[in-house]
Design a protein around this motif. Sequence first.
Motif, PDB file in Angstrom:
ATOM      1  N   MET A   1      -1.116  -0.617  24.698  1.00  0.00           N
ATOM      2  CA  MET A   1      -0.145   0.508  25.119  1.00  0.00           C
ATOM      3  C   MET A   1      -1.083   1.405  26.008  1.00  0.00           C
ATOM      4  SD  MET A   1       1.127   1.102  21.209  1.00  0.00           S
ATOM      5  CE  MET A   1       2.436   2.366  21.724  1.00  0.00           C
ATOM      6  N   LYS A   2      -0.175   1.961  26.773  1.00  0.00           N
ATOM      7  CA  LYS A   2      -0.487   3.307  27.560  1.00  0.00           C
ATOM      8  C   LYS A   2      -0.012   4.422  27.102  1.00  0.00           C
ATOM      9  CE  LYS A   2      -0.328   4.473  32.636  1.00  0.00           C
ATOM     10  NZ  LYS A   2       0.304   4.169  33.925  1.00  0.00           N
ATOM     11  N   ILE A   3      -0.715   5.432  26.864  1.00  0.00           N
ATOM     12  CA  ILE A   3      -0.388   6.687  26.099  1.00  0.00           C
ATOM     13  C   ILE A   3      -0.667   7.931  27.079  1.00  0.00           C
ATOM     14  CG2 ILE A   3      -0.702   7.960  24.071  1.00  0.00           C
ATOM     15  CD1 ILE A   3       0.321   5.135  23.389  1.00  0.00           C
ATOM     16  N   ALA A   4       0.429   8.762  26.883  1.00  0.00           N
ATOM     17  CA  ALA A   4       0.482  10.083  27.629  1.00  0.00           C
ATOM     18  C   ALA A   4      -0.367  11.374  26.786  1.00  0.00           C
ATOM     19  CB  ALA A   4       1.797  10.296  28.393  1.00  0.00           C
ATOM     20  N   VAL A   5      -1.290  11.692  27.002  1.00  0.00           N
ATOM     21  CA  VAL A   5      -2.096  12.523  25.903  1.00  0.00           C
ATOM     22  C   VAL A   5      -1.498  14.129  26.663  1.00  0.00           C
ATOM     23  CG1 VAL A   5      -3.831  13.419  24.855  1.00  0.00           C
ATOM     24  CG2 VAL A   5      -3.612  10.913  25.401  1.00  0.00           C
ATOM     25  N   PHE A   6      -0.580  14.881  25.958  1.00  0.00           N
ATOM     26  CA  PHE A   6      -0.340  16.097  26.327  1.00  0.00           C
ATOM     27  C   PHE A   6      -1.199  17.298  25.713  1.00  0.00           C
ATOM     28  CE2 PHE A   6       3.522  13.636  27.724  1.00  0.00           C
ATOM     29  CZ  PHE A   6       3.682  14.349  28.786  1.00  0.00           C
ATOM     30  N   SER A   7      -1.123  18.257  26.062  1.00  0.00           N
ATOM     31  CA  SER A   7      -1.946  19.594  25.859  1.00  0.00           C
ATOM     32  C   SER A   7      -3.472  19.233  25.500  1.00  0.00           C
ATOM     33  CB  SER A   7      -1.322  20.059  24.376  1.00  0.00           C
ATOM     34  OG  SER A   7      -0.075  20.606  24.514  1.00  0.00           O
ATOM     35  N   CYS A   8      -4.013  18.446  26.384  1.00  0.00           N
ATOM     36  CA  CYS A   8      -5.108  17.887  26.241  1.00  0.00           C
ATOM     37  C   CYS A   8      -6.226  18.855  26.932  1.00  0.00           C
ATOM     38  CB  CYS A   8      -5.254  16.543  26.803  1.00  0.00           C
ATOM     39  SG  CYS A   8      -6.947  15.760  26.414  1.00  0.00           S
ATOM     40  N   LYS A   9      -7.050  19.470  26.165  1.00  0.00           N
ATOM     41  CA  LYS A   9      -8.328  20.386  26.457  1.00  0.00           C
ATOM     42  C   LYS A   9      -9.496  19.373  26.656  1.00  0.00           C
ATOM     43  CE  LYS A   9      -5.545  24.200  26.537  1.00  0.00           C
ATOM     44  NZ  LYS A   9      -5.275  24.573  27.685  1.00  0.00           N
ATOM     45  N   PRO A  10     -10.488  19.932  27.356  1.00  0.00           N
ATOM     46  CA  PRO A  10     -11.590  19.078  27.630  1.00  0.00           C
ATOM     47  C   PRO A  10     -12.303  18.711  26.332  1.00  0.00           C
ATOM     48  CG  PRO A  10     -11.882  20.972  29.011  1.00  0.00           C
ATOM     49  CD  PRO A  10     -10.411  21.193  28.184  1.00  0.00           C
ATOM     50  N   TYR A  11     -12.590  19.397  25.076  1.00  0.00           N
ATOM     51  CA  TYR A  11     -12.950  18.999  23.930  1.00  0.00           C
ATOM     52  C   TYR A  11     -11.924  17.806  23.309  1.00  0.00           C
ATOM     53  CZ  TYR A  11      -9.677  23.078  22.676  1.00  0.00           C
ATOM     54  OH  TYR A  11      -8.515  23.446  22.754  1.00  0.00           O
ATOM     55  N   ASP A  12     -10.499  17.780  23.573  1.00  0.00           N
ATOM     56  CA  ASP A  12      -9.775  16.661  23.098  1.00  0.00           C
ATOM     57  C   ASP A  12     -10.407  15.387  23.913  1.00  0.00           C
ATOM     58  OD1 ASP A  12      -8.134  18.227  21.321  1.00  0.00           O
ATOM     59  OD2 ASP A  12      -7.145  19.099  23.051  1.00  0.00           O
ATOM     60  N   LYS A  13     -10.298  15.557  24.976  1.00  0.00           N
ATOM     61  CA  LYS A  13     -10.576  14.350  26.154  1.00  0.00           C
ATOM     62  C   LYS A  13     -11.908  13.811  25.678  1.00  0.00           C
ATOM     63  CE  LYS A  13     -10.808  13.026  30.677  1.00  0.00           C
ATOM     64  NZ  LYS A  13     -10.520  13.358  31.950  1.00  0.00           N
ATOM     65  N   ARG A  14     -13.182  14.611  25.386  1.00  0.00           N
ATOM     66  CA  ARG A  14     -14.273  14.150  25.068  1.00  0.00           C
ATOM     67  C   ARG A  14     -14.377  13.556  23.543  1.00  0.00           C
ATOM     68  NH1 ARG A  14     -16.028  19.317  26.748  1.00  0.00           N
ATOM     69  NH2 ARG A  14     -16.050  20.134  24.555  1.00  0.00           N
ATOM     70  N   THR A  15     -13.748  13.779  22.616  1.00  0.00           N
ATOM     71  CA  THR A  15     -13.597  13.085  21.284  1.00  0.00           C
ATOM     72  C   THR A  15     -12.525  11.907  21.228  1.00  0.00           C
ATOM     73  OG1 THR A  15     -11.760  14.864  20.589  1.00  0.00           O
ATOM     74  CG2 THR A  15     -13.865  15.328  20.031  1.00  0.00           C
ATOM     75  N   LEU A  16     -11.582  11.938  21.965  1.00  0.00           N
ATOM     76  CA  LEU A  16     -10.682  10.828  22.155  1.00  0.00           C
ATOM     77  C   LEU A  16     -11.383   9.721  23.120  1.00  0.00           C
ATOM     78  CD1 LEU A  16      -7.240  12.580  22.902  1.00  0.00           C
ATOM     79  CD2 LEU A  16      -7.876  11.038  20.954  1.00  0.00           C
ATOM     80  N   ASN A  17     -11.945  10.125  24.312  1.00  0.00           N
ATOM     81  CA  ASN A  17     -12.736   9.200  24.792  1.00  0.00           C
ATOM     82  C   ASN A  17     -13.670   8.304  24.104  1.00  0.00           C
ATOM     83  OD1 ASN A  17     -11.346   9.143  27.406  1.00  0.00           O
ATOM     84  ND2 ASN A  17     -12.839  10.717  28.128  1.00  0.00           N
ATOM     85  N   LYS A  18     -14.449   9.115  23.279  1.00  0.00           N
ATOM     86  CA  LYS A  18     -15.363   8.577  22.410  1.00  0.00           C
ATOM     87  C   LYS A  18     -14.710   7.556  21.218  1.00  0.00           C
ATOM     88  CE  LYS A  18     -19.362   9.589  19.306  1.00  0.00           C
ATOM     89  NZ  LYS A  18     -20.050  10.741  18.582  1.00  0.00           N
ATOM     90  N   ALA A  19     -13.505   7.947  20.783  1.00  0.00           N
ATOM     91  CA  ALA A  19     -12.847   7.212  19.699  1.00  0.00           C
ATOM     92  C   ALA A  19     -12.358   6.088  20.409  1.00  0.00           C
ATOM     93  CB  ALA A  19     -11.817   7.849  19.060  1.00  0.00           C
ATOM     94  N   VAL A  20     -11.990   6.051  21.524  1.00  0.00           N
ATOM     95  CA  VAL A  20     -11.025   4.894  22.309  1.00  0.00           C
ATOM     96  C   VAL A  20     -12.000   3.807  22.805  1.00  0.00           C
ATOM     97  CG1 VAL A  20     -10.971   5.702  24.636  1.00  0.00           C
ATOM     98  CG2 VAL A  20      -8.909   4.622  23.681  1.00  0.00           C
ATOM     99  N   GLU A  21     -13.254   4.055  22.783  1.00  0.00           N
ATOM    100  CA  GLU A  21     -14.324   3.080  23.324  1.00  0.00           C
ATOM    101  C   GLU A  21     -14.188   1.792  22.530  1.00  0.00           C
ATOM    102  OE1 GLU A  21     -17.978   4.805  22.965  1.00  0.00           O
ATOM    103  OE2 GLU A  21     -17.960   6.197  24.801  1.00  0.00           O
TER     104      GLU A  21
END
Length: 334
Positions: A1-21
């Motif tokens: 699935m390709k997901i568009a993540v809205f209202s994404c701050k740098p801290y959100d991106k860091r934690t989501l990137n770690k979780a999506v690994e």
Amino acid sequence: MKIAVFSCKPYDKRTLNKAVETSSDLELVYFESRLSMETVSLAEGFDGVSCFVNDDLCREVINQLAAYNIRAIAMRCAGYNNVDLYCAKAHNIPVFHVPDYSPTSVAEHAVALIMALNRKTHRAYHRVKEGNFALEGLMGFNLEGKTVGCIGTGRIGAAFCRIMNGFGCNILCYDISENPDLQTLGAEYVDLATLYKESDIISLHCPLNASTHHLINDQSIAQMKEGVMIINTSRGALVNAQQAIDGLYQGKIGYLGLDVYEQEGAIFFEDMSDHIIHDSVFQLLLTFPNVIVTGHQGYFTDTALEHIAQTTLDNLKQMQNTPPQYKRELALST
């Protein structure tokens, strides 16, 4: 699935990137913009969207998401009052949320507001920075023996009650269903009128819906003790801000701690230091020495962010792995 993540701050991106690994079947594309009618076109070509508390998922936005064949809405928060659930169900789009990310993070922030307001640490900090060590005007009160009213005793409210019990407070609770664990702890469930009348401190931990909108208003404030402390770390529209200001002027409200604000969508989570905030009610709140406002940071701990990221991805995986015949059933519950 390709997901568009809205209202994404740098801290959100860091934690989501770690979780999506560990989730090679999910592709996340980040947008700092909030989801609204002006930005919904960014969702075209995606399978799902992930949103936050101030994204606007009204009927018009969801209709457009459906036109783009969006198959899931994954909220990165507990609340979903900003989502038109009826419209989502009509389009068979399941809506997920994160009901339990770290209840203690918000509960602890509510207690932090209580402590700061009571002992006036926000004022003492500035005095000491200026070389002023006078104590006049900084007197607080002992929490032990005070009566604390908790409106809403879900996960966060229950965590808050346990902390305040540790201070030696008497706990009064109000909710549509009672938590037996809190009763074992010594908390007493009462009606709202009794809670308003007897509480020295009132903390809000209930969801926002038709029955709780502007729960704190002229009528409820009039029933409270003189000098009551009111804390809101739940949803901004639980408090009628203008009528709370009236209560502050009258001295009925002695302390007000807000981590949320009804019109926060235009200002919170952004750096507004170089802008004029065109909200006279909000600006007036900031002038009171017995008011503390924080920018919806109650949830903002490392533990909570990690749990939000992981639960959001787990919700999307659930959607991805649900057989087609069950997808409509899934859409009817959040």
